[in-house]
Design a protein around this motif. Structure first.
Motif, mmCIF file in Angstrom:
data_model
loop_
_atom_site.group_PDB
_atom_site.id
_atom_site.type_symbol
_atom_site.label_atom_id
_atom_site.label_comp_id
_atom_site.label_asym_id
_atom_site.label_seq_id
_atom_site.Cartn_x
_atom_site.Cartn_y
_atom_site.Cartn_z
ATOM 1 N N THR A 141 37.313 65.191 13.059
ATOM 2 C CA THR A 141 37.526 64.392 11.852
ATOM 3 C C THR A 141 36.265 63.597 11.579
ATOM 4 O O THR A 141 35.632 63.077 12.508
ATOM 5 N N VAL A 142 35.882 63.511 10.308
ATOM 6 C CA VAL A 142 34.730 62.694 9.928
ATOM 7 C C VAL A 142 35.116 61.830 8.734
ATOM 8 O O VAL A 142 35.574 62.331 7.707
ATOM 9 N N ASN A 143 34.986 60.525 8.916
ATOM 10 C CA ASN A 143 35.243 59.555 7.854
ATOM 11 C C ASN A 143 33.899 59.014 7.384
ATOM 12 O O ASN A 143 33.044 58.679 8.214
ATOM 13 N N ALA A 144 33.698 58.917 6.081
ATOM 14 C CA ALA A 144 32.379 58.519 5.603
ATOM 15 C C ALA A 144 32.483 57.800 4.264
ATOM 16 O O ALA A 144 33.378 58.069 3.460
ATOM 17 N N VAL A 145 31.538 56.891 4.054
ATOM 18 C CA VAL A 145 31.468 56.168 2.784
ATOM 19 C C VAL A 145 30.013 56.096 2.348
ATOM 20 O O VAL A 145 29.114 55.887 3.155
ATOM 21 N N SER A 146 29.798 56.300 1.054
ATOM 22 C CA SER A 146 28.455 56.339 0.489
ATOM 23 C C SER A 146 28.314 55.339 -0.642
ATOM 24 O O SER A 146 29.287 54.971 -1.308
ATOM 25 N N GLY A 192 28.150 74.317 14.624
ATOM 26 C CA GLY A 192 28.572 75.280 15.634
ATOM 27 C C GLY A 192 30.044 75.164 15.956
ATOM 28 O O GLY A 192 30.468 75.420 17.092
ATOM 29 N N LEU A 193 30.853 74.798 14.949
ATOM 30 C CA LEU A 193 32.280 74.560 15.146
ATOM 31 C C LEU A 193 33.111 75.783 14.758
ATOM 32 O O LEU A 193 32.799 76.472 13.783
ATOM 33 N N VAL A 194 34.172 76.005 15.488
ATOM 34 C CA VAL A 194 35.071 77.118 15.194
ATOM 35 C C VAL A 194 35.921 76.813 13.970
ATOM 36 O O VAL A 194 36.183 77.695 13.140
ATOM 37 N N HIS A 195 36.336 75.546 13.838
ATOM 38 C CA HIS A 195 37.231 75.148 12.757
ATOM 39 C C HIS A 195 36.544 74.136 11.844
ATOM 40 O O HIS A 195 35.718 73.342 12.307
ATOM 41 N N PRO A 196 36.905 74.122 10.560
ATOM 42 C CA PRO A 196 36.333 73.108 9.669
ATOM 43 C C PRO A 196 36.848 71.723 10.038
ATOM 44 O O PRO A 196 38.027 71.564 10.372
ATOM 45 N N PRO A 197 35.987 70.715 10.007
ATOM 46 C CA PRO A 197 36.458 69.359 10.275
ATOM 47 C C PRO A 197 37.261 68.812 9.103
ATOM 48 O O PRO A 197 37.102 69.271 7.967
ATOM 49 N N ILE A 198 38.141 67.875 9.386
ATOM 50 C CA ILE A 198 38.775 67.110 8.308
ATOM 51 C C ILE A 198 37.741 66.114 7.819
ATOM 52 O O ILE A 198 37.266 65.257 8.573
ATOM 53 N N PHE A 199 37.379 66.228 6.550
ATOM 54 C CA PHE A 199 36.332 65.381 5.975
ATOM 55 C C PHE A 199 36.959 64.414 4.984
ATOM 56 O O PHE A 199 37.595 64.833 4.019
ATOM 57 N N ALA A 200 36.790 63.113 5.235
ATOM 58 C CA ALA A 200 37.397 62.072 4.408
ATOM 59 C C ALA A 200 36.305 61.193 3.801
ATOM 60 O O ALA A 200 35.958 60.148 4.346
ATOM 61 N N PRO A 201 35.733 61.617 2.659
ATOM 62 C CA PRO A 201 34.649 60.852 2.044
ATOM 63 C C PRO A 201 35.163 59.742 1.131
ATOM 64 O O PRO A 201 36.296 59.793 0.639
ATOM 65 N N ALA A 202 34.305 58.760 0.892
ATOM 66 C CA ALA A 202 34.648 57.643 0.015
ATOM 67 C C ALA A 202 33.375 57.108 -0.637
ATOM 68 O O ALA A 202 32.263 57.370 -0.167
ATOM 69 N N VAL A 203 33.544 56.391 -1.712
ATOM 70 C CA VAL A 203 32.439 55.744 -2.424
ATOM 71 C C VAL A 203 32.746 54.260 -2.545
ATOM 72 O O VAL A 203 33.891 53.866 -2.793
#
Length: 314
Positions: A141-146, A192-203
């Motif tokens: 899982t990746v949580n991110a804010v830009s 190099g990941l087998v599965h796509p990560p859960i990506f939770a972007p925000a602004v």
């Protein structure tokens, strides 16, 4: 002899940032087209084929069209769009990501500039996958804010101009709710990941800056890695880097999105609680710096044999 550089899309947010980093340099010359010719196919074709290097700051389809116009095999292309980031015949332009990646960039004529969010994610995750600390098939899982400048001119207007068609007074919003964001294939493939990560972007309501966070349940992982092992692996991966640093500290009470805004660096942190076996991996960067224009200039420098750090904001 100076290197000639043509920026296709120089009037956009990333293009303007790149121009700023190239101004005043004596080792290269920026080729420009008059406003009246910026969309003229013949003038663009000539500029694309006569320059030593081209930086594309265009939407994906326009970037593909620009590449198709290039017939001169000597022209080196750095594409800042999403169009070629997982293309097998393009070199991924994250010099610090893998041993030997810088050399691949130097030898290539087709370089894809990384996305801003993937830069933070891959800086944290790729060395740990390579070291076997994070299994390649681990659910990520990746949580991110830009800052809002990451959305280009339309989003900048929405946040700064109350008369804009999509004007907003929001302080923070999440998006990518369909879990099909265009950065995900880039994160999965180059991570190099087998599965796509859960990506939770925000602004959020700040012009520039970015926080990318990867939470890990260490106790649930096959090797139950320690926080020290994670920090050691990250430190080893970036020991010689001038742009990516690993901060070894446990006394940080908070991290601000603006902490290194305005630079072309990345700061990495590994926070954790040994008692609970949990960790929060954090990357700080400028979405317009190492996340866009700074990376493009770094790749341009490497590809043309110039000082890698020339023009960058450290």
């Amino acid at each position: 002899m100076t290197i000639s550089v043509f920026i296709d899309g120089a009037a956009g947010t990333t293009g303007l940032e790149i121009r700023e980093r190239l101004e005043g340099r004596s080792d290269l010359t920026v080729v420009t087209l008059p406003d009246a010719l910026r969309k003229d196919a013949g003038a663009r074709r000539d500029a694309l084929n006569s320059a030593d290097a081209v930086v594309l700051c265009l939407p994906d389809d326009a970037a593909r069209e620009a590449v198709a116009l290039i017939e001169n095999p000597a022209v080196r292309v750095v594409d800042a769009s999403t169009a070629h980031r997982v293309a097998p015949d393009w070199v991924y332009g994250f010099a610090e990501m893998e041993p030997g990646q810088r050399e691949k960039i130097a030898q290539s004529t087709r370089i894809s500039n990384p996305g801003c969010y993937p830069t933070g994610f891959l800086a944290l995750v790729r060395p740990l996958v390579r070291a076997g600390i994070i299994p390649a098939d681990w659910p990520m899982t990746v949580n991110a804010v830009s800052g809002y400048s990451g959305g280009g001119k339309a989003m900048i207007a929405a946040f700064e101009n109350s008369d804009a068609p999509d004007a907003t007074d929001t302080a923070f919003h999440i998006y990518g709710l369909g879990l099909a964001h265009k950065h995900v294939p880039e994160m999965q493939g180059h991570g190099g990941l087998v599965h796509p990560p859960i990506f939770a972007p925000a602004v959020t309501r700040t012009y520039r800056g970015m926080i990318v966070e990867v939470p890990l349940q260490l106790r649930a992982m096959p090797k139950a890695p320690s926080l020290a092992a994670i920090r050691d692996a990250l430190s080893a991966a970036y020991a010689d880097s001038k742009l990516v640093s690993v901060e070894h500290t446990d006394d940080v009470g908070q991290l601000s999105i603006e902490r290194i805004a305005g630079t072309d660096r990345v700061e990495l942190f590994a926070f954790g609680n040994e008692a609970t076996g949990q960790a929060r991996l954090v990357a700080l960067l400028d979405n317009l710096g190492k996340g866009a224009a700074g990376a493009a200039v770094q790749n341009l420098n490497i590809a043309t044999g110039l000082d890698e750090l020339a023009g960058l904001k450290l």
